[in-house]
Scaffold this motif. Sequence first.
Motif, PDB file in Angstrom:
ATOM      1  N   GLY A 100       0.814  -1.209   0.000  1.00 28.06           N
ATOM      2  CA  GLY A 100       0.000   0.000   0.000  1.00 28.06           C
ATOM      3  C   GLY A 100       0.846   1.256   0.000  1.00 28.06           C
ATOM      4  N   LEU A 101       1.904   1.259   0.792  1.00 22.83           N
ATOM      5  CA  LEU A 101       2.790   2.415   0.880  1.00 22.83           C
ATOM      6  C   LEU A 101       3.432   2.704  -0.476  1.00 22.83           C
ATOM      7  N   SER A 102       3.953   1.670  -1.115  1.00 23.11           N
ATOM      8  CA  SER A 102       4.637   1.842  -2.399  1.00 23.11           C
ATOM      9  C   SER A 102       3.666   2.259  -3.498  1.00 23.11           C
ATOM     10  N   GLN A 103       2.474   1.671  -3.484  1.00 20.30           N
ATOM     11  CA  GLN A 103       1.500   2.004  -4.523  1.00 20.30           C
ATOM     12  C   GLN A 103       1.095   3.471  -4.450  1.00 20.30           C
ATOM     13  N   ALA A 104       0.752   3.924  -3.249  1.00 24.07           N
ATOM     14  CA  ALA A 104       0.306   5.314  -3.098  1.00 24.07           C
ATOM     15  C   ALA A 104       1.434   6.292  -3.407  1.00 24.07           C
ATOM     16  N   ALA A 105       2.654   5.958  -2.983  1.00 23.91           N
ATOM     17  CA  ALA A 105       3.786   6.827  -3.297  1.00 23.91           C
ATOM     18  C   ALA A 105       3.999   6.895  -4.806  1.00 23.91           C
ATOM     19  N   GLY A 106       3.976   5.734  -5.463  1.00 24.55           N
ATOM     20  CA  GLY A 106       4.169   5.701  -6.905  1.00 24.55           C
ATOM     21  C   GLY A 106       3.092   6.452  -7.666  1.00 24.55           C
ATOM     22  N   ASP A 107       1.856   6.398  -7.190  1.00 19.37           N
ATOM     23  CA  ASP A 107       0.762   7.110  -7.841  1.00 19.37           C
ATOM     24  C   ASP A 107       1.017   8.614  -7.885  1.00 19.37           C
ATOM     25  N   GLU A 108       1.811   9.107  -6.938  1.00 22.11           N
ATOM     26  CA  GLU A 108       2.081  10.546  -6.881  1.00 22.11           C
ATOM     27  C   GLU A 108       3.500  10.886  -7.324  1.00 22.11           C
ATOM     28  N   GLY A 109       4.173   9.914  -7.952  1.00 20.43           N
ATOM     29  CA  GLY A 109       5.498  10.173  -8.483  1.00 20.43           C
ATOM     30  C   GLY A 109       6.602  10.136  -7.456  1.00 20.43           C
ATOM     31  N   TRP A 110       6.360   9.475  -6.327  1.00 24.85           N
ATOM     32  CA  TRP A 110       7.365   9.346  -5.279  1.00 24.85           C
ATOM     33  C   TRP A 110       7.826   7.891  -5.189  1.00 24.85           C
ATOM     34  N   THR A 111       8.949   7.678  -4.542  1.00 23.47           N
ATOM     35  CA  THR A 111       9.442   6.333  -4.288  1.00 23.47           C
ATOM     36  C   THR A 111       9.523   6.108  -2.776  1.00 23.47           C
ATOM     37  N   VAL A 112       9.785   4.866  -2.394  1.00 22.46           N
ATOM     38  CA  VAL A 112       9.958   4.519  -0.985  1.00 22.46           C
ATOM     39  C   VAL A 112      11.363   3.948  -0.807  1.00 22.46           C
ATOM     40  N   THR A 113      12.121   4.532   0.106  1.00 21.81           N
ATOM     41  CA  THR A 113      13.456   4.037   0.438  1.00 21.81           C
ATOM     42  C   THR A 113      13.365   3.260   1.746  1.00 21.81           C
ATOM     43  N   ILE A 114      13.732   1.984   1.703  1.00 22.48           N
ATOM     44  CA  ILE A 114      13.585   1.104   2.873  1.00 22.48           C
ATOM     45  C   ILE A 114      14.959   0.692   3.373  1.00 22.48           C
ATOM     46  N   ALA A 115      15.136   0.792   4.677  1.00 21.45           N
ATOM     47  CA  ALA A 115      16.358   0.312   5.322  1.00 21.45           C
ATOM     48  C   ALA A 115      15.971  -0.610   6.465  1.00 21.45           C
ATOM     49  N   ALA A 116      16.874  -1.477   6.870  1.00 17.70           N
ATOM     50  CA  ALA A 116      16.624  -2.411   7.966  1.00 17.70           C
ATOM     51  C   ALA A 116      17.655  -2.196   9.059  1.00 17.70           C
ATOM     52  N   ALA A 117      17.243  -2.471  10.294  1.00 21.53           N
ATOM     53  CA  ALA A 117      18.136  -2.340  11.438  1.00 21.53           C
ATOM     54  C   ALA A 117      17.854  -3.471  12.413  1.00 21.53           C
ATOM     55  N   PHE A 312      -4.265  -3.379   6.338  1.00 20.65           N
ATOM     56  CA  PHE A 312      -2.908  -2.845   6.388  1.00 20.65           C
ATOM     57  C   PHE A 312      -2.482  -2.233   5.057  1.00 20.65           C
ATOM     58  N   ARG A 313      -2.995  -2.734   3.952  1.00 19.44           N
ATOM     59  CA  ARG A 313      -2.675  -2.124   2.656  1.00 19.44           C
ATOM     60  C   ARG A 313      -3.228  -0.699   2.601  1.00 19.44           C
ATOM     61  N   GLY A 314      -4.470  -0.544   3.040  1.00 16.68           N
ATOM     62  CA  GLY A 314      -5.064   0.786   3.074  1.00 16.68           C
ATOM     63  C   GLY A 314      -4.335   1.717   4.030  1.00 16.68           C
ATOM     64  N   VAL A 315      -3.878   1.171   5.159  1.00 21.94           N
ATOM     65  CA  VAL A 315      -3.096   1.965   6.115  1.00 21.94           C
ATOM     66  C   VAL A 315      -1.833   2.490   5.444  1.00 21.94           C
ATOM     67  N   GLY A 316      -1.122   1.621   4.730  1.00 15.98           N
ATOM     68  CA  GLY A 316       0.091   2.045   4.040  1.00 15.98           C
ATOM     69  C   GLY A 316      -0.183   3.141   3.020  1.00 15.98           C
ATOM     70  N   GLN A 317      -1.279   3.012   2.285  1.00 16.93           N
ATOM     71  CA  GLN A 317      -1.632   4.029   1.291  1.00 16.93           C
ATOM     72  C   GLN A 317      -1.872   5.384   1.951  1.00 16.93           C
ATOM     73  N   THR A 318      -2.643   5.378   3.025  1.00 16.35           N
ATOM     74  CA  THR A 318      -2.955   6.640   3.702  1.00 16.35           C
ATOM     75  C   THR A 318      -1.703   7.280   4.291  1.00 16.35           C
ATOM     76  N   LEU A 319      -0.837   6.478   4.901  1.00 15.95           N
ATOM     77  CA  LEU A 319       0.387   7.027   5.479  1.00 15.95           C
ATOM     78  C   LEU A 319       1.279   7.661   4.416  1.00 15.95           C
ATOM     79  N   ALA A 320       1.351   7.042   3.242  1.00 16.36           N
ATOM     80  CA  ALA A 320       2.155   7.624   2.160  1.00 16.36           C
ATOM     81  C   ALA A 320       1.591   8.984   1.758  1.00 16.36           C
ATOM     82  N   ARG A 321       0.287   9.065   1.601  1.00 20.82           N
ATOM     83  CA  ARG A 321      -0.325  10.340   1.197  1.00 20.82           C
ATOM     84  C   ARG A 321      -0.133  11.400   2.282  1.00 20.82           C
TER      85      ARG A 321
END
Length: 377
Positions: A100-117, A312-321
């Motif tokens: 959801g996060l990646s889809q919503a970001a991509g819809d607006e021309g943004w990307t998601v950078t993911i790191a792990a710790a 959770f997919r919808g949550v990711g979309q909303t957080l990206a927006r």
Amino acid sequence: MTGYRQYDRPQKPTRRVTISDVSDALGLTKSTVSRALNGYDDIAETTRLRVARMAERMGYRPMSQAQTIRTGRARALGLVVELSPEGDAHRLFLADFLAGLSQAAGDEGWTVTIAAADNQAGALDAMRALVRDRKADGFVLPRTLWDDPRVALLRREHVPFVLFGRVRDGADCAWHDVRGEEAMADAVARLVALGHRRIGFVNGMQHLAYCHHRRAGFLDGMAAAGLAADPALIVEGMANAGDAARATRALLDLPEPPTALIYATDTLALGAYRAARALGLELGRDLSVIGYDGLPEGTAVLPALASYAVDFRGVGQTLARHLIRRIEGDQPETLRTTIAAVFRDGGSIGAPALTPPELAARLRGRAAAPSDHSDET
């Protein structure tokens, strides 16, 4: 191709398509097209969709490097995933959340950078590095802590962020959350309607923000039902299903055990299945159990776990927006939203077959019988 307009399908242009090309194709100004592609609120949704579709058909792509130089932004949303052992339950929802996060970001021309710790200190270091290297313009903070050091860091660095959850001090925070407290109160009401009066609550670790909200919801639900919440029936600090299984055994060993238990997460609720199996109890009859999260694991057990499902997919979309709006200057007070979890019925709840004294007598009788060496963990 008869019947197709020039840009009805994605093209492979011989030169780079510009905003001017898109504006000419639509008969709109370059400013309107630019604002539509960047998600400004003063552009109607129908216009935004029309521009986005035409840009896609024409093969328009923004010059990210030029945009970074001009605006100082990478047009990237940051997410640091902590891979500590206690994060196992958290990772169960990550696939849908990230989609959801990646889809919503991509819809607006943004990307998601993911790191792990591996731990909290590593997560903070990773966030500092992403900011320093200009690989993220802001951060989504999942699995929010009640007193979250990530929030303190980003406040100091003046970096935009949005929470999946609600912290103790949320004065300048944007967030999107699921009303877990509402679900816990509803769980109490459902059990009371079935005839339960002795109801317990098994909670997660207190440094996690959601545990505070869900405990408050349980207490509100008990008060609304006119029932006193017995402190002996409230267990805090459970990290996993093994912890919850042992806590469940301890609750059922009380002189007046509960006939129903509410768990702050499905992962914890699955611990009740281990305890019930070891004690020879039938869930949904001898003991009722309700969880929260709606994880697939809850539908795979018998009987199916009654739970409150989260999109959770919808949550990711909303957080990206929300984060994109925050990066672009929207005030955090305008970016605070919550949604409800949806009850998913299951065979793990039902009318109590035994009163608390009868349940205690049955368990005492089983304890007096020769051990069958059932394994609760």
